[in-house]
Each structure stands twice: as structure tokens, then as C-alpha cells.
Scaffold this active site. Structure first.
Site, mmCIF file in Angstrom:
data_model
loop_
_atom_site.group_PDB
_atom_site.id
_atom_site.type_symbol
_atom_site.label_atom_id
_atom_site.label_comp_id
_atom_site.label_asym_id
_atom_site.label_seq_id
_atom_site.Cartn_x
_atom_site.Cartn_y
_atom_site.Cartn_z
ATOM 1 C CG HIS A 72 -1.913 -1.162 1.103
ATOM 2 N ND1 HIS A 72 -3.126 -1.055 0.465
ATOM 3 C CD2 HIS A 72 -1.801 -2.456 1.487
ATOM 4 C CE1 HIS A 72 -3.747 -2.225 0.495
ATOM 5 N NE2 HIS A 72 -2.955 -3.106 1.107
ATOM 6 C CE LYS B 173 32.927 5.335 12.696
ATOM 7 N NZ LYS B 173 33.506 4.064 13.093
HETATM 8 O O1 F6P Z 1 31.100 2.863 11.896
HETATM 9 C C1 F6P Z 1 30.782 1.596 11.440
HETATM 10 C C2 F6P Z 1 30.999 0.574 12.508
HETATM 11 O O2 F6P Z 1 32.352 0.370 12.691
HETATM 12 C C3 F6P Z 1 30.299 -0.725 12.168
HETATM 13 O O3 F6P Z 1 31.014 -1.533 11.319
HETATM 14 C C4 F6P Z 1 30.078 -1.294 13.521
HETATM 15 O O4 F6P Z 1 29.126 -2.323 13.505
HETATM 16 C C5 F6P Z 1 29.636 -0.072 14.268
HETATM 17 O O5 F6P Z 1 30.428 0.960 13.745
HETATM 18 C C6 F6P Z 1 29.767 -0.114 15.756
HETATM 19 O O6 F6P Z 1 31.071 -0.354 16.162
HETATM 20 P P1 F6P Z 1 31.397 -0.796 17.627
HETATM 21 O O7 F6P Z 1 30.729 -2.106 17.874
HETATM 22 O O8 F6P Z 1 32.893 -0.894 17.691
HETATM 23 O O9 F6P Z 1 30.872 0.253 18.556
#
Ligand code: F6P
Length: 538
Positions: free
Chosen positions: A385, A505
Site C-alpha cells: 500500500h 567520523k
Molecule cells: O562505523 C561503522 C561501525 O564500525 C560498524 O562496522 C560497527 O558495527 C559499528 O560501527 C559499531 O562499532 P562498535 O561495535 O565498535 O561500537
């Protein structure tokens, strides 16, 4: 010297074959071989995988298997299972399959048998889970733990939340489970707003124990807890950690007795059967958790040993390559006809796209072909839907995976029959469509005929199982894990690193400083500077 994908003999034959196949519709293929429905399927490990409604014929599968063979697929698969360091960019083994191995198997990493370590953690998890489930584990003020809040992100969140939702039917109902992942404080605030800290356990799940989102949420959780319970010693009764990084866990102040470890050979998105599964084990209990592991293991063994033609993840992975690289399909829809699987597509997004969303080969050469498609989806009938309009009549080719179960966990006739009728109908409608003649025969206003035509010829797979349970969930997840591996082998990328998440990051860390320091001179491009200024303006 490794041959480039497009130079392989099988690839060239597949290109020619595609020229033939693109002019044949699924309807034509069924007219040529009316019995293909009973041929193009695999029934293994309790999964009936129907792939007859694809733009393929027997030759297509033969050629795709030749491609896999030219890519050295079997040797690469076996190297993964043996623990060779196939994650070459990080010099790591890839052994999520070991996490569900029986105790009597031996698997070596750097000459060390890892199977006893895995079972030691599983046993420790079981003791802890049972203490919570039975009310033996008390909070700081002597209350039973009633609320479990998993704090994690990516693989440390998506697996736990998906598995909790999928297996909710089997969960202990006097326990409440919440999952906090986003660094947006509202995620935490909403998760705990009706919880009593005396009865709440936080599970901080992070492979690295350095992830900004998780560490920020964990600190906030600690503050929230201590504001109400007042005493630092409360932390040891209300926090557990799932991580590979004991040092950081201790630094955070979590009692390392409450830490459940795993290893660098478990990728985040492949970690739901590692200690990261603690919330799942608390929810469904150790016995059912082991049933889930057995399901994973059954699919691992199928992938490892079934003949390639009868191998579900192999055929799945190769079909994805067929549409992605020959038909230019940009996306792949995953459509569970099972409400408990509502977070399954979100889980698969990380599994598939963080794995194969790559632009260089293992040797670092830029690829000259498409890699991972975009995976997306929603539970089936809701999608019908909403976005199914585009799948049926839009201009894009979107291969669909339908996932359904013969029996519902909740017997509420006629719901199940309606649900499954819809799933089967969608595959039929997509494949065969409705011609202008058929529309006219219905006495449709001639002006509306083109609007009511369904071209059909839209491919789908159907995965049909008996009932959703821990074992079948394990099989489904492992099936997708291994299909991702197959794709990675064909595209010659590394499905086990995720360097593409790093740049954002690093820049965020810089921008955090820019936001916090009032007088800082901004060093970004003019657009980024303007956004920062807009945010900072009072
Ligand atoms: O930023 C990606 C990542 O590294 C993923 O691959 C991972 O699952 C997630 O961040 C969380 O990472 P962590 O378990 O080290 O906190």
C-alpha cells in the site's frame, strides 16, 4: 596476475547471454518450459527457495557458476571457514561461522583453537542470562532487573534489535527490552523515560568500545543511573559490557566480571552470534538461543558443502550479480511477509551495503563495474500500500526477495491465509503482469487502458519456511551473510572492512570542536562554514 572481472571468459559469455535473455520475458520462459516452477527451486535446510520467476534459464545458472569458478569461489569460501586471513586490508581472519560451531570442532587462529574460547563466553552468557531471567541477579537496591537496555550502534545494535523483534514471541514477557543507538539524546531519553533505574540493566555493546554514539549514550546512562541511585558501586550491578576491548571497558568503570568478550575476527555486522547476542539470550533464554545458533550452523554447513547448483546462498548471490551487473538493477528489495521480521531489512542494509559497498578490488584497483546494490524493504503487505506501485509499474527493475512462513505464530484465522495469498500474488503479478488486451476485456475505458497495464517481467525470489522460530531466523541470517560473501568474491572486493565510514567520523570530531569553541576560526569550505555558523548563531 589476477584477471579483471570483465576479461574473464565466463563474463564475456554472460554478456552475450544477457543480450539473448533481455528480449525474453518471464512469461515467454514459462511458455517455453511450463514446468520451470518445479525445476528452478532449491528445497534445503527447511527453506523452499523458488527462483523460477527470474529472467534466467538453466544456461544462465551454468554460466554464473562458471563465473564463480573462474573467480576461485570454492577455494575462497573454504579459506574463510579455515580461518585464513581473508580480510586482507585488516590482516584478520573472518570467523563468524566459528561462533556457531559445535564444541567438538577445532578451528585455529594463529595456531590457537578458538572453539573452547567461544563456548566459554557462551556458557558465561548463559549463567548471566539465567540470573536475570530468574530474578537471581539483583540491582543495587535489591530489586529484580526488569528492564534491559542495549546501548550500541551498527552491528552492535541492528542484530540485537532485529533478533529481539523477530523472536519476541519467544521472549520472557515480564522483561522489557529497549535499544538505544542514536547519539541524538532523544533516543536515550525516550528509551528510559518510563523505566525505574533500580530495575534497569544497561548492556553496553561495542566491539571497539570507542564509538562516539555508544560511549556518549553509555555515559548518559551512567549519569541517569547514578542520579537516582547515588552510589558509584551501583554501576557493577547495572552495567554489562560486550566488547573486544577489555582495557576500555575497565576504564569506563564496568566490572570486567560483567564483560563478555569476542574477537577481532568477528566483524561488527557479522556479530549477532557473538557476545553481542546477550540481549537476545536474555530475551529468549539460553536454550532457544542455542537453537538459533544451530540454525546458523545448519546454513553454514549447507553453504560449505552443498553442490553449488543446490546451494541457496550461492544461487542468491549470483542472481544479485546477474541483475546488478547485466540488467543494471540499482536496488534489491527485501519483503518479509512476517510482521516479526519488521527490522530484518534494516539489519540487512548494514550486512550487505557495509560489506560490498566498495569501489576498489582487493588489490586496490578501481573497479570498472557496479558493486553492491542498495538493499531496502519493509514488511510486505504494508509495502503493497506504499511503494509496490513503483515496483509494478515504475521504470526501474527491482528484484524482490519475498520471505514467508507457512504457519503463523499467532493463530488468528483468516489472517495467515490472507497474508500468504498476498505474498504469492505479488510474485505472480510482478512476473506475469496484465496485458492491454486483458485490461480491455474487462471493459475498461480505453483512455485508462495504458494506466492499467502491468508489463510484468519483474523478477522475484520467494523464500518459504515452516514457521518463524530461533532456528529459522538463524538460517535466514546466515543465508544472507553467505550470499554477500558470494557477491564479494565475484566483485573481488573485501566484504569485511568498512573504511568508508571513517572520514565522516574524523570530520565530525573536528566539527564538534568548532561547535564548542566560541571564537574558533572555521577552516572548512564556505558551505560547511555557513552551516556551522547557522548552528552557532543565537
Ligand atoms: O562505523 C561503522 C561501525 O564500525 C560498524 O562496522 C560497527 O558495527 C559499528 O560501527 C559499531 O562499532 P562498535 O561495535 O565498535 O561500537
Amino acid at each position: 596476475m589476477k584477471q579483471a572481472l570483465k576479461d574473464l571468459a565466463s563474463w564475456k559469455v554472460l554478456e552475450k547471454h544477457h543480450q539473448d535473455m533481455k528480449s525474453q520475458s518471464i512469461k515467454d520462459l514459462f511458455s517455453i518450459d511450463p514446468d520451470r516452477g518445479s525445476k528452478l527451486n532449491i528445497n534445503a535446510e527447511g527453506i523452499y527457495f523458488d527462483f523460477a520467476k527470474h529472467r534466467i534459464k538453466g544456461t544462465t545458472i551454468e554460466l554464473l557458476l562458471q563465473l564463480a569458478s573462474e573467480r576461485g569461489f570454492e577455494a575462497k569460501r573454504d579459506a574463510m571457514f579455515r580461518g585464513e586471513k581473508i580480510n586482507t586490508t585488516e590482516n584478520r581472519s573472518v570467523l563468524h561461522t566459528a561462533l556457531r560451531s559445535p564444541k567438538n570442532v577445532e578451528i585455529f587462529v594463529d595456531n590457537h583453537n578458538i572453539v573452547p574460547d567461544i563456548h566459554e563466553v557462551l556458557d558465561k552468557m548463559a549463567v548471566f542470562a539465567n540470573k536475570i531471567r530468574n530474578g537471581v541477579w539483583k540491582g543495587h537496591t535489591g530489586h529484580d532487573i526488569k528492564n534491559i537496555v542495549n546501548i550500541g550502534i551498527g552491528g552492535s545494535d541492528l542484530g540485537p534489535v532485529m533478533a529481539y523483534e523477530a523472536l519476541k514471541y519467544f521472549s520472557q514477557r515480564n522483561l522489557t527490552f529497549r535499544f538505544v543507538s542514536n547519539v541524538d539524546g532523544s533516543d536515550f531519553a525516550e528509551a528510559v523515560q518510563d523505566l525505574n533505574p533500580d530495575e534497569t540493566l544497561f548492556i553496553v555493546a561495542s566491539k571497539t568500545f570507542t564509538t562516539l554514539e555508544t560511549m556518549t549514550n553509555a555515559q548518559t546512562a551512567r549519569k541517569w543511573l547514578l542520579e537516582k541511585l547515588g552510589n558509584e558501586s551501583a554501576v557493577s550491578k547495572h552495567f554489562a559490557a560486550l566488547s573486544t576491548n577489555e582495557k576500555e571497558v575497565a576504564k569506563f568503570g564496568i566490572d570486567t566480571n560483567n564483560m563478555f568478550g569476542f574477537w577481532d575476527w568477528v566483524g561488527g555486522r557479522y556479530s549477532m552470534t557473538s557476545a553481542i547476542g546477550l540481549s537476545t539470550m536474555i530475551a529468549i533464554g539460553p536454550e532457544k538461543y542455542h537453537e538459533m545458533l544451530s540454525g546458523f550452523h545448519a546454513m553454514d554447513e549447507h553453504f560449505r558443502s552443498a553442490p553449488l547448483k543446490q546451494n541457496i546462498p550461492v544461487i542468491m548471490g549470483l542472481l544479485t550479480v546477474w541483475y546488478n551487473n547485466f540488467f543494471d538493477a540499482q536496488t534489491q528489495a527485501v519483503l518479509p511477509y512476517e510482521n516479526y521480521l519488521k527490522r530484518f531489512p534494516a539489519y540487512l542494509q548494514q550486512l550487505t551495503m557495509e560489506s560490498n559497498g566498495k569501489m576498489v578490488t582487493l588489490d586496490g584497483e578501481k573497479v570498472t563495474y557496479e558493486t553492491s546494490p542498495i538493499y531496502w524493504g519493509e514488511p510486505g503487505t504494508n509495502g503493497q500500500h506504499s511503494f509496490y506501485q513503483l515496483i509494478h509499474q515504475g521504470t526501474k527493475i527491482i528484484p524482490c526477495d519475498f520471505i514467508g512462513f507457512k504457519k503463523s505464530l499467532n493463530q488468528l484465522p483468516p489472517h495467515q491465509d490472507y497474508l500468504i495469498a498476498n505474498m504469492i500474488a505479488q510474485g505472480e503479478a510482478l512476473a506475469f503482469g496484465k496485458t492491454a488486451e486483458e485490461v480491455k476485456m474487462e471493459g475498461t475505458d480505453p483512455n485508462l487502458v495504458p494506466h492499467k497495464v502491468f508489463d510484468g517481467n519483474r523478477p522475484s525470489s520467494t523464500f518459504f519456511l515452516d514457521q518463524l522460530n530461533p532456528s529459522n531466523l538463524g538460517k535466514l541470517v546466515a543465508m544472507y551473510e553467505h550470499s554477500v560473501f558470494v557477491q564479494g568474491v565475484i566483485w573481488d572486493v573485501n566484504p569485511f572492512d568498512q573504511m568508508g565510514v571513517e572520514l565522516g567520523k574524523v570530520l565530525a570530531q573536528k566539527i564538534i570542536k568548532d561547535l564548542l569553541e566560541p571564537e574558533i576560526s572555521l577552516q572548512h569550505d564556505s558551505s560547511t562554514n555557513a552551516l556551522i555558523q547557522f548552528y552557532k548563531a543565537i
